[in-house]
Design a protein around this motif. Structure first.
Motif, PDB file in Angstrom:
ATOM      1  N   ASP A 108       0.835  -1.199   0.000  1.00  0.00           N
ATOM      2  CA  ASP A 108       0.000   0.000   0.000  1.00  0.00           C
ATOM      3  C   ASP A 108       0.873   1.254   0.000  1.00  0.00           C
ATOM      4  N   PHE A 109       0.509   2.191  -0.879  1.00  0.00           N
ATOM      5  CA  PHE A 109       1.176   3.488  -0.957  1.00  0.00           C
ATOM      6  C   PHE A 109       0.161   4.526  -0.478  1.00  0.00           C
ATOM      7  N   ALA A 110       0.398   5.111   0.704  1.00  0.00           N
ATOM      8  CA  ALA A 110      -0.530   6.103   1.244  1.00  0.00           C
ATOM      9  C   ALA A 110      -0.369   7.429   0.508  1.00  0.00           C
ATOM     10  N   VAL A 111      -1.435   7.822  -0.219  1.00  0.00           N
ATOM     11  CA  VAL A 111      -1.444   9.083  -0.974  1.00  0.00           C
ATOM     12  C   VAL A 111      -2.863   9.655  -0.926  1.00  0.00           C
ATOM     13  N   PRO A 112      -3.018  10.962  -1.118  1.00  0.00           N
ATOM     14  CA  PRO A 112      -4.359  11.564  -1.128  1.00  0.00           C
ATOM     15  C   PRO A 112      -5.195  11.057  -2.305  1.00  0.00           C
ATOM     16  N   ILE A 113      -6.492  11.085  -2.152  1.00  0.00           N
ATOM     17  CA  ILE A 113      -7.394  10.734  -3.256  1.00  0.00           C
ATOM     18  C   ILE A 113      -7.127  11.676  -4.434  1.00  0.00           C
ATOM     19  N   GLY A 114      -7.101  11.119  -5.609  1.00  0.00           N
ATOM     20  CA  GLY A 114      -6.862  11.921  -6.817  1.00  0.00           C
ATOM     21  C   GLY A 114      -5.410  12.010  -7.233  1.00  0.00           C
ATOM     22  N   THR A 115      -4.520  11.305  -6.530  1.00  0.00           N
ATOM     23  CA  THR A 115      -3.104  11.275  -6.925  1.00  0.00           C
ATOM     24  C   THR A 115      -2.949  10.494  -8.232  1.00  0.00           C
ATOM     25  N   GLN A 116      -2.118  10.996  -9.107  1.00  0.00           N
ATOM     26  CA  GLN A 116      -1.898  10.318 -10.398  1.00  0.00           C
ATOM     27  C   GLN A 116      -1.219   8.970 -10.184  1.00  0.00           C
ATOM     28  N   VAL A 117      -1.815   7.926 -10.764  1.00  0.00           N
ATOM     29  CA  VAL A 117      -1.248   6.578 -10.716  1.00  0.00           C
ATOM     30  C   VAL A 117      -0.628   6.278 -12.070  1.00  0.00           C
ATOM     31  N   GLU A 118       0.637   5.843 -12.069  1.00  0.00           N
ATOM     32  CA  GLU A 118       1.375   5.642 -13.321  1.00  0.00           C
ATOM     33  C   GLU A 118       1.724   4.171 -13.536  1.00  0.00           C
ATOM     34  N   ALA A 119       1.777   3.791 -14.794  1.00  0.00           N
ATOM     35  CA  ALA A 119       2.222   2.437 -15.142  1.00  0.00           C
ATOM     36  C   ALA A 119       3.680   2.284 -14.741  1.00  0.00           C
ATOM     37  N   VAL A 120       3.985   1.249 -13.986  1.00  0.00           N
ATOM     38  CA  VAL A 120       5.367   1.071 -13.528  1.00  0.00           C
ATOM     39  C   VAL A 120       6.290   0.611 -14.652  1.00  0.00           C
ATOM     40  N   HIS A 121       5.697   0.148 -15.740  1.00  0.00           N
ATOM     41  CA  HIS A 121       6.476  -0.319 -16.894  1.00  0.00           C
ATOM     42  C   HIS A 121       5.544  -0.350 -18.098  1.00  0.00           C
ATOM     43  N   SER A 122       6.113  -0.298 -19.285  1.00  0.00           N
ATOM     44  CA  SER A 122       5.281  -0.353 -20.486  1.00  0.00           C
ATOM     45  C   SER A 122       4.595  -1.714 -20.601  1.00  0.00           C
ATOM     46  N   GLY A 123       3.435  -1.721 -21.229  1.00  0.00           N
ATOM     47  CA  GLY A 123       2.710  -2.982 -21.369  1.00  0.00           C
ATOM     48  C   GLY A 123       1.332  -2.791 -21.955  1.00  0.00           C
ATOM     49  N   THR A 124       0.475  -3.790 -21.783  1.00  0.00           N
ATOM     50  CA  THR A 124      -0.881  -3.766 -22.331  1.00  0.00           C
ATOM     51  C   THR A 124      -1.884  -3.994 -21.205  1.00  0.00           C
ATOM     52  N   VAL A 125      -2.928  -3.166 -21.195  1.00  0.00           N
ATOM     53  CA  VAL A 125      -3.970  -3.295 -20.166  1.00  0.00           C
ATOM     54  C   VAL A 125      -4.786  -4.551 -20.444  1.00  0.00           C
ATOM     55  N   VAL A 126      -4.870  -5.436 -19.437  1.00  0.00           N
ATOM     56  CA  VAL A 126      -5.632  -6.678 -19.608  1.00  0.00           C
ATOM     57  C   VAL A 126      -6.887  -6.695 -18.737  1.00  0.00           C
ATOM     58  N   LYS A 127      -6.942  -5.811 -17.735  1.00  0.00           N
ATOM     59  CA  LYS A 127      -8.127  -5.675 -16.892  1.00  0.00           C
ATOM     60  C   LYS A 127      -8.284  -4.211 -16.512  1.00  0.00           C
ATOM     61  N   ALA A 128      -9.532  -3.741 -16.456  1.00  0.00           N
ATOM     62  CA  ALA A 128      -9.770  -2.356 -16.050  1.00  0.00           C
ATOM     63  C   ALA A 128     -11.244  -2.183 -15.720  1.00  0.00           C
ATOM     64  N   GLY A 129     -11.523  -1.600 -14.530  1.00  0.00           N
ATOM     65  CA  GLY A 129     -12.910  -1.319 -14.198  1.00  0.00           C
ATOM     66  C   GLY A 129     -13.256  -1.599 -12.747  1.00  0.00           C
ATOM     67  N   PRO A 130     -14.548  -1.592 -12.415  1.00  0.00           N
ATOM     68  CA  PRO A 130     -15.010  -1.817 -11.039  1.00  0.00           C
ATOM     69  C   PRO A 130     -14.928  -3.288 -10.647  1.00  0.00           C
ATOM     70  N   ASN A 131     -15.306  -3.572  -9.388  1.00  0.00           N
ATOM     71  CA  ASN A 131     -15.298  -4.944  -8.881  1.00  0.00           C
ATOM     72  C   ASN A 131     -13.910  -5.571  -8.987  1.00  0.00           C
ATOM     73  N   GLY A 132     -12.899  -4.721  -8.757  1.00  0.00           N
ATOM     74  CA  GLY A 132     -11.523  -5.217  -8.846  1.00  0.00           C
ATOM     75  C   GLY A 132     -11.144  -5.649 -10.242  1.00  0.00           C
ATOM     76  N   ALA A 133     -11.869  -5.099 -11.254  1.00  0.00           N
ATOM     77  CA  ALA A 133     -11.635  -5.486 -12.653  1.00  0.00           C
ATOM     78  C   ALA A 133     -11.752  -6.992 -12.822  1.00  0.00           C
ATOM     79  N   GLY A 134     -12.657  -7.597 -11.993  1.00  0.00           N
ATOM     80  CA  GLY A 134     -12.885  -9.034 -12.084  1.00  0.00           C
ATOM     81  C   GLY A 134     -12.267  -9.824 -10.952  1.00  0.00           C
ATOM     82  N   ASP A 135     -11.470  -9.158 -10.099  1.00  0.00           N
ATOM     83  CA  ASP A 135     -10.819  -9.863  -8.988  1.00  0.00           C
ATOM     84  C   ASP A 135     -11.605  -9.757  -7.684  1.00  0.00           C
TER      85      ASP A 135
END
Length: 229
Positions: free
Chosen positions: A121-148
């Protein structure tokens, strides 16, 4: 009779000789005069202001061509440097957020989780920009843990070229979609407090598959990639 004939013969010959000499002289004068005229014309042309102006214009054109070539070379170098920088960035790994405080760590047990904590866990204020840690392709995205599962709230999972997957959870906003290619450091979401969360923070995982249950220690992994977490 013979004396009179003899005395008149030389006169026509002398007249013809004089005529030939005069004609030759006139011809020579004409030729010399033409030569002097041509020479004078050449000298006058060289002295005309227009000739100097033409030379000046030619010099300016040459200078401009040289400047254009220099600009092209500088632009080509700039483009090459940018490509190298982009390649270096694509090959690197970065933190998922900036200006954070590490809170709950990987493997931590407690009443907050049904199993041990699967990420960092990285404690940051709501609305902090979240960045991809490395280049790649999005395989999941959305609510409900994106399926998890709903415990993750809004989430994103990215597949990387080395076969690993990074997961970002408890997001207030998702900015990418499944199938989208992302680069290192690209914004993919905004941090939040959705799902099973005790306060604003980013839950981050490194996985060996896109699904829950395959997580490894994300801090140890990032450090192995040269990221100072």
């Amino acid at each position: 009779m013979s004396k009179r004939t003899k005395s008149h013969h030389p006169r026509p010959s002398m007249f013809r000789a004089r005529t030939a000499v005069v004609a030759a002289g006139i011809g020579a004068s004409a030729v010399l005069g033409a030569g002097v005229s041509v020479a004078a014309d050449d000298a006058t042309s060289a002295a005309l202001p227009g000739v100097a102006a033409v030379n000046s214009i030619q010099e300016q054109v040459a200078a401009q061509v040289k400047a254009v070539e220099k600009a092209k070379q500088a632009e080509a170098k700039k483009a090459a440097d940018a490509r190298r920088a982009a390649a270096a960035k694509a090959a690197s790994w970065v933190d998922p957020v900036n200006n954070y405080t590490l809170s709950a760590s990987f493997g931590l047990g407690g009443s907050m989780w049904s199993h041990k904590h699967s990420g960092q866990d990285f404690a940051v204020p709501i609305g902090t920009q979240v960045e991809a840690v490395h280049s790649g392709t999005v395989v999941k995205a959305g609510p409900n843990g994106a399926g998890d599962g709903p415990a993750y709230g809004n989430a994103v999972v990215i597949k990387h070229s080395d076969g690993t997957f990074s997961q970002y959870a408890h997001l207030s906003q998702v900015d990418v979609h499944v199938g989208q290619n992302v680069t290192t450091g690209q914004r993919v979401a905004l941090s939040g407090n959705t799902g099973n969360s005790s306060g604003p923070h980013l839950h981050f995982e490194i996985r060996t598959t896109p699904n829950y249950g395959s997580a490894v220690d994300p801090v140890a992994f990032l450090r192995s990639e040269g990221v100072r977490v």
